[in-house]
Design a protein around this motif. Sequence first.
Motif, PDB file in Angstrom:
ATOM      1  N   UNK A   1     -27.960 -17.071 -21.484  1.00  0.00           N
ATOM      2  CA  UNK A   1     -27.485 -17.606 -22.769  1.00  0.00           C
ATOM      3  C   UNK A   1     -28.398 -17.105 -23.900  1.00  0.00           C
ATOM      4  N   UNK A   2     -27.860 -17.110 -25.110  1.00  0.00           N
ATOM      5  CA  UNK A   2     -28.650 -16.636 -26.254  1.00  0.00           C
ATOM      6  C   UNK A   2     -28.956 -17.793 -27.209  1.00  0.00           C
ATOM      7  N   UNK A   3     -30.207 -17.906 -27.581  1.00  0.00           N
ATOM      8  CA  UNK A   3     -30.646 -18.948 -28.519  1.00  0.00           C
ATOM      9  C   UNK A   3     -31.302 -18.264 -29.707  1.00  0.00           C
ATOM     10  N   UNK A   4     -30.825 -18.617 -30.897  1.00  0.00           N
ATOM     11  CA  UNK A   4     -31.347 -17.991 -32.104  1.00  0.00           C
ATOM     12  C   UNK A   4     -32.026 -19.053 -32.970  1.00  0.00           C
ATOM     13  N   UNK A   5     -33.241 -18.779 -33.465  1.00  0.00           N
ATOM     14  CA  UNK A   5     -33.846 -19.764 -34.376  1.00  0.00           C
ATOM     15  C   UNK A   5     -33.082 -19.788 -35.694  1.00  0.00           C
ATOM     16  N   UNK A   6     -32.861 -20.973 -36.242  1.00  0.00           N
ATOM     17  CA  UNK A   6     -32.175 -21.078 -37.536  1.00  0.00           C
ATOM     18  C   UNK A   6     -32.981 -20.367 -38.613  1.00  0.00           C
TER      19      UNK A   6
ATOM     20  N   UNK B   1     -32.283 -30.088 -22.109  1.00  0.00           N
ATOM     21  CA  UNK B   1     -31.286 -30.541 -21.130  1.00  0.00           C
ATOM     22  C   UNK B   1     -29.916 -29.928 -21.450  1.00  0.00           C
ATOM     23  N   UNK B   2     -29.527 -30.033 -22.705  1.00  0.00           N
ATOM     24  CA  UNK B   2     -28.211 -29.540 -23.127  1.00  0.00           C
ATOM     25  C   UNK B   2     -28.099 -28.028 -22.922  1.00  0.00           C
ATOM     26  N   UNK B   3     -29.214 -27.314 -23.088  1.00  0.00           N
ATOM     27  CA  UNK B   3     -29.193 -25.848 -22.942  1.00  0.00           C
ATOM     28  C   UNK B   3     -28.772 -25.455 -21.532  1.00  0.00           C
ATOM     29  N   UNK B   4     -29.195 -26.237 -20.550  1.00  0.00           N
ATOM     30  CA  UNK B   4     -28.834 -25.887 -19.168  1.00  0.00           C
ATOM     31  C   UNK B   4     -27.413 -26.345 -18.838  1.00  0.00           C
ATOM     32  N   UNK B   5     -26.907 -27.344 -19.581  1.00  0.00           N
ATOM     33  CA  UNK B   5     -25.588 -27.901 -19.241  1.00  0.00           C
ATOM     34  C   UNK B   5     -24.429 -27.292 -20.034  1.00  0.00           C
ATOM     35  N   UNK B   6     -24.713 -26.796 -21.234  1.00  0.00           N
ATOM     36  CA  UNK B   6     -23.623 -26.331 -22.095  1.00  0.00           C
ATOM     37  C   UNK B   6     -22.934 -25.080 -21.524  1.00  0.00           C
ATOM     38  N   UNK B   7     -21.640 -24.983 -21.821  1.00  0.00           N
ATOM     39  CA  UNK B   7     -20.930 -23.761 -21.431  1.00  0.00           C
ATOM     40  C   UNK B   7     -21.018 -22.710 -22.541  1.00  0.00           C
ATOM     41  N   UNK B   8     -21.568 -23.097 -23.677  1.00  0.00           N
ATOM     42  CA  UNK B   8     -21.749 -22.161 -24.800  1.00  0.00           C
ATOM     43  C   UNK B   8     -22.744 -21.069 -24.428  1.00  0.00           C
ATOM     44  N   UNK B   9     -22.450 -19.865 -24.846  1.00  0.00           N
ATOM     45  CA  UNK B   9     -23.351 -18.742 -24.540  1.00  0.00           C
ATOM     46  C   UNK B   9     -24.296 -18.428 -25.694  1.00  0.00           C
TER      47      UNK B   9
END
Length: 301
Positions: free
Chosen positions: A248-253, A219-227
């Motif tokens: 948006x870019x998501x990186x695994x820790x 949910x947060x991934x679609x709402x955040x303004x963070x890229x």
Amino acid sequence: MTKKEVLERIQQLKKERNAIILAHNYQLPEVQDVADYIGDSLGLSQTAAAAEAQVIVFCGVHFMAETASILAPQKTVILPEIGAGCPMADMITASELVEWKKNYPGRKVVCYVNTTAEVKAECDICCTSSNAVRVVNSVDEEEILFVPDKNLAAYIARKTNKKIIAWDGYCYIHNKILPKDIRERKALYPQAEVWAHPECRPEVIDLADKVLSTGKMVKEASETSKKEVIIATEAGIIYRLKKENPNKNFYPAKDLALCSNMKKINLRKVLTSLEKMIYKIEVPQEIGQRARGAIEKMVKI
Ligand code: SF4
């Protein structure tokens, strides 16, 4: 059989069997792509119960299919790979819990949804990672037993005034994400936020900007303004986050934070499960009823 033929046959069998396919957020991309619904364990089980379909192909691990069967006992729940278990759920058995409870007479037991049906049946109330604090606060007693995840218990303890006595279990995937992994990723992506699952170690939670269940991450991934976001949970969820948020870019820790149990199901096994109607997951009625009581108490909250 080509992949296209496999997909066509799956669709055909779904119609013939009146089936739907549910996939957990950590499943392989090819399984997520064929699923009718993707979600977390409880969300999928509730979807199973509400669905009109009579057959539920549950692509996840064993306790999840059990939970679906508990909530939808009149339906046929199928797990395409019988060896897909959850090592954390298997860290406590019902008899171990019964013995442990004897040390704390009168204490209520809260169980994480990542437990077997037999363990749920011995607990007072169930919780998920997103409602755990609310569930614990809903219990009247000041001292509470919590199974099986010590990391989730530590997270709850920080958010409540209650004393939590935790079983010594953990998710081996979340536990292997270390503070140095977060720091290394932050050095690579200094603008990125860090989102951690509450199954992570407390030292990792300390470095997170947000602590979120997988459902809330989606949910947060679609709402955040963070890229850019660094994700501290099982890395299979990255596929869904990227697919639904291509800008948006998501990186695994940690690249290797992959649960081998969650990857045991593939497209071929989904097809075989529908062809042969294997492996049926059934919970004995008496255990199912008691486990359902613990789940229903949570749902009311
Ligand atoms: S990721 Fe952890 S909690 Fe989830 S199935 Fe694997 S071992 Fe169990």
